[in-house]
Design an enzyme around this catalytic site. Structure first.
Site, PDB file in Angstrom:
ATOM      1  N   SER A  17       0.850  -1.095   0.115  1.00 32.59           N
ATOM      2  CA  SER A  17       0.045  -0.020   0.051  1.00 32.59           C
ATOM      3  C   SER A  17       1.034   1.383  -0.049  1.00 32.59           C
ATOM      4  CB  SER A  17      -1.043   0.052   1.237  1.00 32.59           C
ATOM      5  OG  SER A  17      -0.390  -0.122   2.526  1.00 32.59           O
ATOM      6  N   SER A 135      14.615  -8.251   5.317  1.00 33.56           N
ATOM      7  CA  SER A 135      14.794  -8.042   6.500  1.00 33.56           C
ATOM      8  C   SER A 135      15.207  -6.616   6.612  1.00 33.56           C
ATOM      9  CB  SER A 135      16.028  -9.211   6.851  1.00 33.56           C
ATOM     10  OG  SER A 135      16.092  -9.249   8.064  1.00 33.56           O
ATOM     11  N   TYR A 149      11.851  -5.343  17.829  1.00 35.49           N
ATOM     12  CA  TYR A 149      12.304  -5.149  16.364  1.00 35.49           C
ATOM     13  C   TYR A 149      13.591  -5.863  15.803  1.00 35.49           C
ATOM     14  CZ  TYR A 149      13.186  -3.278  11.541  1.00 35.49           C
ATOM     15  OH  TYR A 149      13.395  -3.179  10.301  1.00 35.49           O
ATOM     16  N   LYS A 153      13.586  -9.393  13.411  1.00 33.32           N
ATOM     17  CA  LYS A 153      14.463  -9.480  12.422  1.00 33.32           C
ATOM     18  C   LYS A 153      15.515 -10.664  12.463  1.00 33.32           C
ATOM     19  CE  LYS A 153      12.526  -6.491   9.496  1.00 33.32           C
ATOM     20  NZ  LYS A 153      11.811  -7.193   8.465  1.00 33.32           N
TER      21      LYS A 153
END
Length: 277
Positions: A17, A135, A149, A153
């Site tokens: 999007s 990634s 976060y 990853k």
């Protein structure tokens, strides 16, 4: 879906999007691939010429199955999956609410894995396929106030390595793209989550320093243009013999090399970088 070359592969891009996902989907559509762009805000994907908009919520397995079924019905089996969707939950490990930490993994890891599992079977039956996991350099080393976060990853990097070995006998390639900082709205949203979690407590000074560093580096030479990263993602998705990892951004390989220094030395470098004690 007019003007799409039926001889090209079917590609599913998540997070299409806006940002990297939208640019990558549009780039591949312009090259003649049959492209589906998946996102929660699929009405924004509909604005991309030549891209089939698909509704997708990575935290909902029924949405994942419905999205892939829609792509299969319109464009045929997914031959290339680009797992781009994700977000950054920032804040101290102590202060970040665990429900938000869990959502970080639900989207960046478990949702991605559920979608990937859904397309592996048809790829394996066909004897070919490509999975590109977007990634980050954050999957190679960690930094203060980004633990959840980074953890997501790190997990994605490990899953990618395992899948690469598991799927090779079936003709399915797995590649990882590791961008450094990118000029998108992502960092602004991540820093807002940082300030919401840690902007007013015992980590407030650290949060201000980290947020200030990230905002000041938005136009720094190490920060890549989103179009540059999208072209690398497209390359990973389409070249005949993909590399296992594509690092993007000035100094990205140097940053990874420095992270292999002794831990306390790297910690000290990180503190100096962010301007924290």
């Amino acid at each position: 879906m007019n003007n799409i070359n039926s001889n090209q592969k079917t590609v599913l891009v998540t997070g299409a999007s806006s940002g990297l996902g939208a640019l990558t989907a549009q780039l591949l559509a312009e090259r003649g691939y049959r492209v589906a762009g998946a996102a929660r805000r699929s009405h924004l994907v509909a604005e991309l010429p030549g891209v089939l908009p698909v509704q997708l919520d990575l935290s909902d397995e029924s949405s994942i199955d419905a999205a892939v079924s829609a792509v299969e019905a319109e464009l045929g089996p997914v031959e290339v999956l680009i797992n781009n969707a994700g977000y950054g939950e920032f804040g101290s490990v102590e202060e970040t609410p665990l429900d938000r930490a869990r959502r970080q993994f639900d989207v960046n890891v478990f949702g991605l894995a559920a979608l990937t599992r859904r397309v592996i079977g048809p790829m394996r039956d066909a004897g070919r396929g490509r999975i590109v996991n977007v990634s980050s350099l954050a999957g190679e080393f960690s930094s203060p106030l980004g633990g959840w976060y980074h953890a997501s990853k790190f997990a994605l990097e490990a899953l990618s390595d395992s899948m690469r070995a598991e799927l090779r006998p079936f003709g399915i390639d797995v590649a990882v793209v590791q961008p450094g900082p990118v000029r998108t709205a992502w960092h602004g949203e991540a820093m807002r989550s940082l300030e919401a979690s840690s902007g007013g407590g015992p980590y407030a000074d650290m949060a201000a320093a980290v947020a200030g560093y990230h905002r000041a580096s938005a136009d720094a030479p190490i920060t890549s243009d989103a179009g540059t990263v999208a072209r690398v993602i497209a390359r990973a998705a389409t070249e005949d013999r993909p590399r296992t990892r594509y690092r993007v951004g000035r100094g990205s390989s140097t940053a990874v090399a420095l992270s292999r220094l002794p831990d306390r030395m790297f910690d000290a470098m990180t503190r100096r970088q962010f301007g924290i004690p």
